[in-house]
Scaffold this active site. Structure first.
Site, PDB file in Angstrom:
ATOM      1  N   GLU A   1       1.898  -5.482  10.649  1.00 41.68           N
ATOM      2  CA  GLU A   1       1.464  -4.083  10.784  1.00 41.68           C
ATOM      3  C   GLU A   1       2.378  -3.437  11.816  1.00 41.68           C
ATOM      4  O   GLU A   1       2.407  -3.850  12.978  1.00 41.68           O
ATOM      5  CB  GLU A   1       0.000  -4.021  11.235  1.00 41.68           C
ATOM      6  CG  GLU A   1      -0.970  -4.745  10.306  1.00 41.68           C
ATOM      7  CD  GLU A   1      -1.382  -3.906   9.110  1.00 41.68           C
ATOM      8  OE1 GLU A   1      -1.006  -2.714   9.079  1.00 41.68           O
ATOM      9  OE2 GLU A   1      -2.089  -4.435   8.231  1.00 41.68           O
TER      10      GLU A   1
ATOM     11  N   GLU B   1       1.627   3.337   3.109  1.00 45.36           N
ATOM     12  CA  GLU B   1       2.110   2.667   4.317  1.00 45.36           C
ATOM     13  C   GLU B   1       3.609   2.484   4.138  1.00 45.36           C
ATOM     14  O   GLU B   1       4.070   1.548   3.486  1.00 45.36           O
ATOM     15  CB  GLU B   1       1.363   1.355   4.523  1.00 45.36           C
ATOM     16  CG  GLU B   1      -0.132   1.588   4.751  1.00 45.36           C
ATOM     17  CD  GLU B   1      -0.951   0.310   4.852  1.00 45.36           C
ATOM     18  OE1 GLU B   1      -0.370  -0.771   5.080  1.00 45.36           O
ATOM     19  OE2 GLU B   1      -2.192   0.393   4.709  1.00 45.36           O
TER      20      GLU B   1
ATOM     21  N   HIS C   1       3.283  -3.699   6.541  1.00 45.48           N
ATOM     22  CA  HIS C   1       2.211  -2.720   6.379  1.00 45.48           C
ATOM     23  C   HIS C   1       2.261  -1.703   7.517  1.00 45.48           C
ATOM     24  O   HIS C   1       3.156  -1.725   8.360  1.00 45.48           O
ATOM     25  CB  HIS C   1       0.847  -3.421   6.375  1.00 45.48           C
ATOM     26  CG  HIS C   1       0.545  -4.152   5.098  1.00 45.48           C
ATOM     27  ND1 HIS C   1      -0.412  -3.729   4.203  1.00 45.48           N
ATOM     28  CD2 HIS C   1       1.065  -5.286   4.580  1.00 45.48           C
ATOM     29  CE1 HIS C   1      -0.472  -4.568   3.182  1.00 45.48           C
ATOM     30  NE2 HIS C   1       0.420  -5.529   3.386  1.00 45.48           N
TER      31      HIS C   1
ATOM     32  N   HIS D   1       0.876  -1.170   0.000  1.00 42.09           N
ATOM     33  CA  HIS D   1       0.000   0.000   0.000  1.00 42.09           C
ATOM     34  C   HIS D   1       0.914   1.222   0.000  1.00 42.09           C
ATOM     35  O   HIS D   1       1.732   1.405   0.908  1.00 42.09           O
ATOM     36  CB  HIS D   1      -0.915   0.003   1.217  1.00 42.09           C
ATOM     37  CG  HIS D   1      -1.932  -1.093   1.176  1.00 42.09           C
ATOM     38  ND1 HIS D   1      -2.343  -1.777   2.299  1.00 42.09           N
ATOM     39  CD2 HIS D   1      -2.619  -1.622   0.132  1.00 42.09           C
ATOM     40  CE1 HIS D   1      -3.236  -2.684   1.946  1.00 42.09           C
ATOM     41  NE2 HIS D   1      -3.424  -2.606   0.642  1.00 42.09           N
TER      42      HIS D   1
END
Length: 454
Positions: free
Chosen positions: A288, A86, A197, A83
């Site tokens: 994440e 990110e 991410h 992404h």
């Protein structure tokens, strides 16, 4: 300035002292060229394809044999910036490259052991076009998608979406970046992977989707290797400075032990980690790593220190379980032999590669293996598997098959229809079983000068 002087200047630039800031795509490219030029014995730079706008998707491979696979040496990968907005993963992977090379040059034991036992592939940005469009807002999604406005983490074949739908969505309908990664997975026998991410602080593991059937356990969509995935996620969360607390972000969590089953957190279709596991027999986590998708530059040194130990410890887990080769009745490596572990009914059975190799990540314990290969007796063996990461090697065990004496040929295990889905790569991917067709970089004087000129 003479060409020889330019070359010498390049070699003496301190390649490992990378500033803690957000580097442009061209700066990342130059850094990767520079590191590879200065360390040709342990690094190799190649491209797996191009983005929609034509930007190269550069991968740096690190190891004792960085240009090609070595039998018995497992393949690992880190992917960041899927992404575009990110962005912490871009920074962390560039710092990781510098740390691995520096440690190897300084003959530090941890780096020598990792690079002597593993081939590590690092893709700092999977979505360079999205990064170019991203703003610095903490949570908004500008730049998340690729240039065509598509979320790349919804663009992979999905085992739970149904075979018919997968067949209808043909190669040309998939995004260039997705096709590049699929081709990459067909070109290497990746064993372990993570996708970096931002927007939360948690280690998420498969499945991300479900058919609301056999895979569901409570609210989680559970793989046959759930125990291994939970272990892998905890390795990252507990080696991270604070991820294991599970309550670091105001708008996400809490997550017990700092980990979550992907489907339990929120379902998604077409995710990359499920594709890795189901079709490429590569166990992948989604990491994440920051509450804010675009952390402030002054936070980057601390975020690197939060993640440094975890990034290294996770790579080491590639040495869990068992590895080896399958040989047929004549003593030749058996390609495409099915290697199954009793009690782990994988949607797509794990199979040997063109070298007859198999890799099976397993926690310590006793496991019964069943090996099936056309024209040969089914072989069943029980193995006692130790913990391999501390020795930087999984248990080694070869399976020796015997040709069947009967007139009935033993066929390999039946495939789930989903496993018959194939997507021939286009544009930047390598064709399965063929030589790599992506752009590979050689670092002679001409290449170095061209980099400086560009």
């Amino acid at each position: 300035m003479s060409s020889s002087l330019l070359f010498l200047l390049l070699l003496f630039v301190p390649t490992l002292m990378l500033e803690f800031r957000y580097h442009s795509n061209s700066e990342i490219e130059q850094y990767l060229f520079q590191v590879s030029a200065a360390n040709p014995d342990i690094t190799h730079l190649y491209s797996i394809g191009k983005s929609v706008k034509g930007q190269q998707l550069w991968v740096l491979a690190l190891g004792l044999s960085p240009r090609h696979h070595t039998v018995g040496v497992p393949e690992f990968k880190y992917v960041a910036n899927m992404h575009g907005n990110e962005v912490l993963g871009r920074v962390l992977l560039l710092q990781l490259i510098g740390e691995l090379v520096r440690g190897y040059r300084d003959e530090e034991a941890w780096s020598l052991q990792l690079l002597n036992s593993t081939r590590i592939h690092i893709l700092p940005t999977m979505n360079p076009d999205g990064f170019d469009e991203a703003d610095t807002h903490c949570l908004f999604s500008r730049g998340r998608f690729n240039y065509n406005g598509v979320d790349l983490n919804r663009g992979f074949p999905d085992a739970f979406a149904g075979l018919r739908k997968q067949q209808q969505l043909n190669e040309e309908q998939r995004e260039a970046e997705v096709r590049a990664v699929i081709g990459w997975l067909k070109s290497e026998t990746f064993v372990l992977s993570a996708n970096l991410h931002g927007g939360a602080v948690v280690a998420s593991y498969p499945y991300d989707n479900s058919d609301r059937g056999f895979d569901l356990t409570g609210a989680a969509s559970v793989t046959p290797d759930d125990d291994v995935f939970v272990h892998l996620a905890k390795v990252y969360s507990y080696n991270h400075a604070s991820m294991h607390r599970g309550d670091l972000c105001d708008d996400s969590g809490p997550f017990r032990d700092g980990i979550t089953n992907g489907y339990h957190w929120y379902p998604l279709e077409g995710g990359m980690q499920d594709y890795n596991y189901v079709w490429a027999q590569c166990l992948e986590l989604t990491l994440e790593l920051s509450c804010c998708k675009f952390p402030q530059p002054n936070e980057l040194p601390a975020l690197w220190m939060d993640n440094k130990k975890a990034l290294l410890a996770y790579i080491q887990q590639i040495h869990l379980g068992v590895k080896g080769r399958v040989f047929d009745g004549s003593g030749s490596p058996a390609q495409n032999a099915v290697v199954e572990v009793e009690g782990r009914s994988n949607m797509c059975p794990f199979r040997t590669n063109k070298h007859g190799e198999y890799y099976r990540l397993l926690l310590p314990g006793n496991y019964t293996f069943k090996v099936t290969y056309a024209g040969h007796d089914v072989l069943t063996e029980t193995l006692s598997v130790p913990y391999g990461p501390d020795q930087y090697s999984a248990m080694k065990h070869d399976f020796m098959l015997r040709r069947t004496a009967s007139t009935t040929v033993q066929a390999p295990a039946e495939l789930n229809p989903t496993c018959n889905y194939t997507l021939p790569p286009k544009g930047g991917g390598a064709t399965s079983g063929s030589a790599w067709t992506g752009l590979t970089v050689g670092f002679g004087l001409v290449t170095v000068l061209q980099l400086l000129i560009d």
